[in-house]
Design a protein around this motif. Structure first.
Motif, PDB file in Angstrom:
ATOM      1  N   PHE A 156      42.173 -34.447 -44.318  1.00  0.00           N
ATOM      2  CA  PHE A 156      41.752 -35.585 -45.335  1.00  0.00           C
ATOM      3  C   PHE A 156      41.630 -34.946 -46.928  1.00  0.00           C
ATOM      4  O   PHE A 156      40.124 -34.346 -46.845  1.00  0.00           O
ATOM      5  CB  PHE A 156      41.620 -36.807 -45.218  1.00  0.00           C
ATOM      6  CG  PHE A 156      41.599 -37.404 -46.351  1.00  0.00           C
ATOM      7  CD1 PHE A 156      43.096 -38.330 -46.422  1.00  0.00           C
ATOM      8  CD2 PHE A 156      40.931 -37.544 -47.452  1.00  0.00           C
ATOM      9  CE1 PHE A 156      43.363 -39.057 -47.815  1.00  0.00           C
ATOM     10  CE2 PHE A 156      40.992 -38.126 -49.192  1.00  0.00           C
ATOM     11  CZ  PHE A 156      42.175 -39.568 -48.914  1.00  0.00           C
ATOM     12  N   ASP A 157      41.725 -34.737 -47.795  1.00  0.00           N
ATOM     13  CA  ASP A 157      41.796 -34.042 -48.790  1.00  0.00           C
ATOM     14  C   ASP A 157      41.232 -34.562 -49.929  1.00  0.00           C
ATOM     15  O   ASP A 157      42.034 -35.258 -50.389  1.00  0.00           O
ATOM     16  CB  ASP A 157      43.162 -32.913 -49.236  1.00  0.00           C
ATOM     17  CG  ASP A 157      42.979 -32.370 -50.625  1.00  0.00           C
ATOM     18  OD1 ASP A 157      41.851 -32.453 -51.081  1.00  0.00           O
ATOM     19  OD2 ASP A 157      43.227 -30.767 -50.597  1.00  0.00           O
ATOM     20  N   PRO A 158      40.294 -34.714 -49.719  1.00  0.00           N
ATOM     21  CA  PRO A 158      39.595 -35.908 -50.921  1.00  0.00           C
ATOM     22  C   PRO A 158      39.740 -35.156 -52.089  1.00  0.00           C
ATOM     23  O   PRO A 158      40.185 -36.941 -53.080  1.00  0.00           O
ATOM     24  CB  PRO A 158      38.447 -36.225 -50.647  1.00  0.00           C
ATOM     25  CG  PRO A 158      37.785 -34.754 -49.823  1.00  0.00           C
ATOM     26  CD  PRO A 158      39.157 -34.136 -49.441  1.00  0.00           C
ATOM     27  N   ALA A 159      40.185 -34.445 -53.194  1.00  0.00           N
ATOM     28  CA  ALA A 159      40.475 -33.367 -54.249  1.00  0.00           C
ATOM     29  C   ALA A 159      42.614 -34.806 -54.451  1.00  0.00           C
ATOM     30  O   ALA A 159      42.201 -35.817 -55.480  1.00  0.00           O
ATOM     31  CB  ALA A 159      40.414 -32.502 -54.433  1.00  0.00           C
ATOM     32  N   LEU A 160      43.252 -34.388 -53.562  1.00  0.00           N
ATOM     33  CA  LEU A 160      44.266 -34.741 -54.158  1.00  0.00           C
ATOM     34  C   LEU A 160      44.791 -36.248 -53.461  1.00  0.00           C
ATOM     35  O   LEU A 160      45.744 -37.062 -53.463  1.00  0.00           O
ATOM     36  CB  LEU A 160      45.271 -33.574 -53.044  1.00  0.00           C
ATOM     37  CG  LEU A 160      45.603 -32.435 -54.003  1.00  0.00           C
ATOM     38  CD1 LEU A 160      46.262 -31.246 -53.082  1.00  0.00           C
ATOM     39  CD2 LEU A 160      45.814 -32.642 -55.771  1.00  0.00           C
ATOM     40  N   GLU A 161      43.680 -36.427 -52.096  1.00  0.00           N
ATOM     41  CA  GLU A 161      44.097 -37.166 -51.346  1.00  0.00           C
ATOM     42  C   GLU A 161      45.188 -37.661 -50.262  1.00  0.00           C
ATOM     43  O   GLU A 161      46.036 -38.673 -50.703  1.00  0.00           O
ATOM     44  CB  GLU A 161      43.974 -38.878 -52.339  1.00  0.00           C
ATOM     45  CG  GLU A 161      42.673 -39.785 -53.076  1.00  0.00           C
ATOM     46  CD  GLU A 161      42.646 -40.878 -53.614  1.00  0.00           C
ATOM     47  OE1 GLU A 161      43.962 -41.213 -53.847  1.00  0.00           O
ATOM     48  OE2 GLU A 161      41.730 -41.143 -54.547  1.00  0.00           O
ATOM     49  N   LYS A 162      45.074 -36.549 -50.361  1.00  0.00           N
ATOM     50  CA  LYS A 162      46.374 -36.453 -48.596  1.00  0.00           C
ATOM     51  C   LYS A 162      45.729 -35.386 -47.991  1.00  0.00           C
ATOM     52  O   LYS A 162      45.274 -35.722 -47.376  1.00  0.00           O
ATOM     53  CB  LYS A 162      47.065 -34.963 -49.418  1.00  0.00           C
ATOM     54  CG  LYS A 162      47.507 -35.153 -50.685  1.00  0.00           C
ATOM     55  CD  LYS A 162      49.373 -35.443 -50.748  1.00  0.00           C
ATOM     56  CE  LYS A 162      50.154 -35.886 -52.287  1.00  0.00           C
ATOM     57  NZ  LYS A 162      51.610 -36.058 -52.208  1.00  0.00           N
TER      58      LYS A 162
END
Length: 203
Positions: free
Chosen positions: A155-161
């Motif tokens: 999970f990429d917290p910056a992009l919420e992807k």
């Protein structure tokens, strides 16, 4: 997923805390999770007895540095466990699942969710599931289905992807979606030669 044999002990799963310079790893035979310093690697790692649960403890683990917790999956009971950092004590079940083995999981501390990929198990096939982190009785929600042998999860917290791999075809698919499971897209195709994959950021 990383596995290595060392001095007769089968170690499975790694998690690195670069800020505290600590390395965590699980021992399948002892059913414990260990910790060692990166600065003085010659010191013996100290087992944390609070982590003893059931079979295959620690085969997959992740650090939630934002909320200072270590998470791991116990494949024997299909539960996700966690413990605060530091000290490594007070281990508890974070999410109890009923749908079978996970082929990869991701912690989204910023949104309070846990995501995991699931193959053909428990009547749910080739899906990505989500549950809240705060309750063992939280509802398991299928957010993406109809995938082709999904594995790995990040999970990429910056992009919420949410990112994962699918390895059921002649080429592997590197894919992603929103935290809600919407807007699924294929990023690229790639050859592969193994069913054991791990995803990591490069920023």
């Amino acid at each position: 997923f990383v596995s290595a044999s060392f001095a007769g002990q089968q170690f499975a799963g790694l998690a690195l805390d670069p800020c505290a310079r600590q390395l965590y790893y699980g021992g399948s035979k002892t059913q414990q999770i260990y910790r060692t310093s990166l600065d003085i690697p010659s010191l013996p790692a100290v087992p944390n007895s609070a982590f003893s649960s059931s079979d295959d403890v620690g085969q997959q683990m992740h650090l939630d540095l934002e909320n200072q917790h270590l998470y791991w999956i116990d494949q024997g009971s299909t539960n996700f466990w966690r413990a605060p950092l530091p000290p490594l004590s007070g281990a508890e079940v974070a999410v109890g699942t009923t749908l079978g083995d996970s082929y990869g999981f991701a912690i989204a501390g910023s949104v309070g969710d846990l995501f995991w990929t699931l193959g053909d198990s428990g009547g749910v096939t080739n899906s990505i599931l989500r549950s809240r982190l705060e309750s063992i009785d939280a509802t398991e929600e299928i957010i993406v289905s109809g995938l082709d042998r999904p594995t790995g999860c990040w999970f990429d917290p910056a992009l919420e992807k949410l990112y994962w791999l699918e390895i059921g075809g002649s080429l592997g698919l590197f894919r992603r979606c929103d935290a809600s499971g919407k807007n699924v897209e294929t990023i690229c195709e790639m050859p592969f030669s193994s069913s054991n994959f791990s995803l990591a950021p490069n920023r």
